[in-house]
Design a protein around this motif. Structure first.
Motif, PDB file in Angstrom:
ATOM      1  N   GLN A 185       0.800  -1.223   0.000  1.00  0.00           N
ATOM      2  CA  GLN A 185       0.000   0.000   0.000  1.00  0.00           C
ATOM      3  C   GLN A 185       0.840   1.283   0.000  1.00  0.00           C
ATOM      4  N   GLY A 186       2.162   1.161   0.161  1.00  0.00           N
ATOM      5  CA  GLY A 186       2.966   2.380   0.201  1.00  0.00           C
ATOM      6  C   GLY A 186       4.453   2.116   0.263  1.00  0.00           C
ATOM      7  N   SER A 187       5.220   3.150  -0.048  1.00  0.00           N
ATOM      8  CA  SER A 187       6.678   3.070   0.033  1.00  0.00           C
ATOM      9  C   SER A 187       7.107   3.130   1.504  1.00  0.00           C
ATOM     10  N   VAL A 227      11.977   7.072   9.748  1.00  0.00           N
ATOM     11  CA  VAL A 227      11.228   6.245   8.805  1.00  0.00           C
ATOM     12  C   VAL A 227      10.036   7.041   8.295  1.00  0.00           C
ATOM     13  N   VAL A 228       9.900   7.087   6.972  1.00  0.00           N
ATOM     14  CA  VAL A 228       8.760   7.738   6.334  1.00  0.00           C
ATOM     15  C   VAL A 228       8.004   6.651   5.589  1.00  0.00           C
ATOM     16  N   ASP A 229       6.758   6.443   6.000  1.00  0.00           N
ATOM     17  CA  ASP A 229       5.943   5.446   5.313  1.00  0.00           C
ATOM     18  C   ASP A 229       4.482   5.832   5.360  1.00  0.00           C
ATOM     19  N   ARG A 230       3.614   4.891   5.095  1.00  0.00           N
ATOM     20  CA  ARG A 230       2.194   5.125   4.892  1.00  0.00           C
ATOM     21  C   ARG A 230       1.378   4.678   6.101  1.00  0.00           C
ATOM     22  N   SER A 231       0.378   5.475   6.420  1.00  0.00           N
ATOM     23  CA  SER A 231      -0.620   5.105   7.415  1.00  0.00           C
ATOM     24  C   SER A 231      -1.974   5.148   6.717  1.00  0.00           C
ATOM     25  N   HIS A 280      10.405   1.187  -2.906  1.00  0.00           N
ATOM     26  CA  HIS A 280       9.178   1.447  -3.658  1.00  0.00           C
ATOM     27  C   HIS A 280       8.068   0.520  -3.167  1.00  0.00           C
ATOM     28  N   ARG A 281       6.858   0.940  -3.389  1.00  0.00           N
ATOM     29  CA  ARG A 281       5.682   0.170  -2.991  1.00  0.00           C
ATOM     30  C   ARG A 281       5.767  -1.238  -3.574  1.00  0.00           C
TER      31      ARG A 281
END
Length: 174
Positions: free
Chosen positions: A78-80, A140-144, A121-122
């Motif tokens: 769902q995300g990088s 860490v940068v990611d998706r919520s 990458h995703r």
């Protein structure tokens, strides 16, 4: 068991898996009345759903015993996911290309120089964070967002790989 060759982390070598986040060799422009270089858009946060959010976290990671048998890889469909070292320590990256499952023969290993981060990458298969130091920290940068965002794949015993940062393997070996 095949031993992974640990490659230097470069933008070109890592491109099939994501972005190397570093200032060396990257374009910039001046801001703040000429006192600051802005290395703009070194990586892009990828999200799959309109309601997803990019989030920033800090991971405090403990080193795993080396040499390490690579028994599993994970991916985030769902995300990088980006890891930027906060303490300037080199760390290891184990990745495999996009696909329904990672293929052991396509798994690669890289060593960051401690000033480089990575943005997977995703959907790219990767091992969870691999610090070389006893304890290290990463921004860490990611998706919520809603929905499952972590798939794990466990290798069969004969597919498992060896990661040995203390050995200069030169080539992947069987």
């Amino acid at each position: 068991m095949r031993t992974l060759k640990i490659e230097p982390l470069t933008k070109e070598a890592f491109a099939p898996f994501g972005d190397v986040i570093e200032t060396e060799g990257s374009d910039y422009f001046m801001i703040n009345n000429g006192s600051t270089r802005r290395y703009h858009k070194l990586a892009t946060v990828e999200t799959a759903q309109p309601d997803d959010k990019a989030i920033i976290s800090i991971f405090a990671a403990d080193a795993l015993e080396m040499p390490l048998v690579i028994r599993m890889l994970e991916r985030h469909p769902q995300g990088s996911q980006a890891f930027i070292p906060l303490l300037g320590n080199p760390f290891l990256v184990v990745v495999a290309p996009l696909g329904d499952a990672p293929v052991p023969g396509n798994v690669r290993a890289f060593r960051s120089n401690g000033r480089q981060g990575v943005n997977y990458h995703r959907g790219v298969w990767h091992h969870p964070v691999l610090t070389i130091e006893k304890r290290d920290e990463f921004l860490v940068v990611d998706r919520s967002g809603s929905g499952n965002n972590c798939d794990e794949h466990f290798f069969t015993e004969d597919e498992q790989l060896l990661l040995d940062p203390h050995r200069d393997s030169g080539q992947a070996t069987d």
